[in-house]
Write an enzyme that holds these catalytic residues in place. Structure first.
Site, PDB file in Angstrom:
ATOM      1  N   HIS A   8       0.835  -1.206   0.000  1.00 19.84           N
ATOM      2  CA  HIS A   8       0.000   0.000   0.000  1.00 19.84           C
ATOM      3  C   HIS A   8       0.872   1.260   0.000  1.00 19.84           C
ATOM      4  CE1 HIS A   8      -3.519   2.491   1.458  1.00 19.84           C
ATOM      5  NE2 HIS A   8      -2.507   3.238   1.894  1.00 19.84           N
ATOM      6  N   GLU A   9       1.818   1.317   0.932  1.00 16.82           N
ATOM      7  CA  GLU A   9       2.667   2.512   1.040  1.00 16.82           C
ATOM      8  C   GLU A   9       3.588   2.663  -0.167  1.00 16.82           C
ATOM      9  OE1 GLU A   9       1.999   4.700   3.144  1.00 16.82           O
ATOM     10  OE2 GLU A   9       0.646   3.486   4.363  1.00 16.82           O
TER      11      GLU A   9
ATOM     12  N   HIS B  92       1.921   4.894  -2.693  1.00 21.39           N
ATOM     13  CA  HIS B  92       2.102   6.314  -2.385  1.00 21.39           C
ATOM     14  C   HIS B  92       3.525   6.770  -2.710  1.00 21.39           C
ATOM     15  CE1 HIS B  92      -1.783   6.623  -0.571  1.00 21.39           C
ATOM     16  NE2 HIS B  92      -1.502   5.905   0.504  1.00 21.39           N
TER      17      HIS B  92
END
Length: 433
Positions: free
Chosen positions: A24-25, A28
């Site tokens: 997920h990170e 980003h």
């Protein structure tokens, strides 16, 4: 052995959780770097740092509590109206705003003026914030496609698991035959456990739902074509009316609801049936729809959660489950008396479902979630475009920092809900049935 397998299941789930958070990170991080935003930190977990290393301008690390993760981007919020990054106020709400704005400019270095998050066009900020949840969606889709197409969906088949000895109304909720109960049509016709029904009244069938509908719509003589030990056998049955469990649109039984329908009298075997690409996509669409409905229904689940956690009430099978509960279920999965491939499929589906939930939850348009930042960027784009159309002055960046008091309230609600779910998962956990 049971304890060992439980611990193994919990540990493997924890690893899967960390991978999901890191993935997920990474969404980003990668998009932020593509758009030239400086990212001082990439962390998996919260709390004390267990391990970290600097690579380029970013510190990569793992923290002690695997309950989330974050990347730190410079300039998440624009400066205040006076152009200053830091200020002090006696108002607690102003203080929240100023603290958030100040944190967004920590580690600001010369040359970072054109590398701030808020200076990027709204569509770029939307991509950066959407990339994290999108990575969870990609992982969920990849796992679901793999399990559905390579292994299949655990479903009822047209093979016979067992044959009823007699006719019992299912509303009576008994399994033993009583004096006067007529023989089940399947038993009278000579149907045996292990047979595979390949046709009903001359119509080929390989789908249990379709076969069940044909059986329930038939009262009187019927012809069953079965495969038995490599041979094709034709059986004659005389179906009768009986009170049977009602089914919903997907073929699932509706609890404590019954209908009168044709009855044959056998239990179908279950097995993994590989799905086509189209069937798999359709199945994932149903999961997405169910996930959205569950998310909308979360507030209504709070009273039942409270009763399950503190009043000893029965925990509903559709009750919300947190990380602790999912880890416990993972431990139970590894103790199931099933083939290793089946255990693997169940675990992978649990992990995929967790990632799908992460995607849906993070897309809520509420700060401090990713969806809240996306909503802020979209609102800024709308304001600026409206101003451009009507030849008004550019209103400038939308100051998301002003919403931080609301974000703290939302975060507090989420924390309280998470704690309630965790207590319920500990004292009254959901168990595999």
């Amino acid at each position: 052995m049971t304890v060992l397998m439980t611990v193994l299941g919990v540990v493997i789930f924890a690893v899967g959780l960390l991978v999901s958070i890191a993935w997920h990170e990474l969404g980003h991080l990668s998009t932020a770097k593509i758009f030239g935003i400086r990212v001082p930190q990439y962390m998996v977990g919260f709390g004390p740092t267990i391990w970290s290393r600097m690579k380029g301008e970013t510190e990569y690390g793992i923290k002690a509590i695997p309950m989330g993760g974050y990347i730190r981007m410079i300039g998440m919020f624009p400066p205040g109206e006076d152009g200053r990054v830091t200020a002090r106020s006696t108002s607690p709400f102003r203080s929240m705003i100023e603290d958030a704005r100040s944190a967004a400019y920590e580690e600001l270095r010369p040359g970072d003026e054109d590398r701030l998050f808020y200076t990027r066009k709204p569509w770029k900020r939307v991509i950066v914030m959407f990339a994290g949840p999108f990575m969870n969606l990609v992982l969920a889709v990849a796992i679901f496609l793999t399990t559905l197409m390579a292994f299949g969906l655990n479903t009822q088949t047209t093979s016979v698991a067992s044959v009823s000895d007699c006719v019992i109304q299912q509303s009576e909720k008994r399994t033993s035959c009583a004096a006067g109960d007529p023989a089940a049509p399947a038993k009278a016709a000579g149907l045996l456990a292990g047979d595979k029904i390949v046709a009903f009244n001359g119509r080929p069938t390989d789908d249990w739902s379709a076969l069940q509908k044909d059986i329930r719509a038939t009262v009187g003589p019927a012809t069953l074509t079965v495969e038995r030990a490599g041979r094709t056998v034709e059986l004659k049955a005389d179906l009768i009316k009986n009170t049977v469990a009602k089914t919903d649109g997907s073929g699932q039984y509706v609890k404590d609801q019954y209908v009168t329908a044709g009855f044959l009298g056998f239990a179908p075997a279950t097995g993994y049936v590989p799905q086509s690409f189209g069937q798999s996509v359709g199945r994932m669409g149903e999961m997405m729809q169910t996930g959205v409905q569950s998310l909308v229904a979360l507030p209504s689940k709070v009273p039942d959660l409270w009763n399950a956690a503190f009043n000893g009430a029965e925990r509903a099978q559709d009750s919300p489950m947190g990380v602790v509960g999912a880890a416990r279920v993972s431990g139970e999965i590894f103790n199931l008396d099933l083939p290793p491939t089946h255990i693997l499929v169940i675990f992978l589906n649990l992990l995929a479902g967790f990632n799908l939930s992460l995607f849906l939850f993070n897309m809520l348009p509420l700060l401090p979630l990713d969806g809240g930042h996306i909503a802020g960027a979209l609102w800024e784009s709308l304001r600026r475009n409206v101003a451009r159309v009507f030849k008004r002055p550019d209103p400038g960046p939308f100051d998301v920092a002003k919403l931080m008091p609301v974000a703290y309230v939302v975060a507090s609600v989420f924390i309280c809900f998470t704690l309630l779910v965790m207590v319920a998962d500990v004292v009254n956990p959901i168990k595999i049935t």
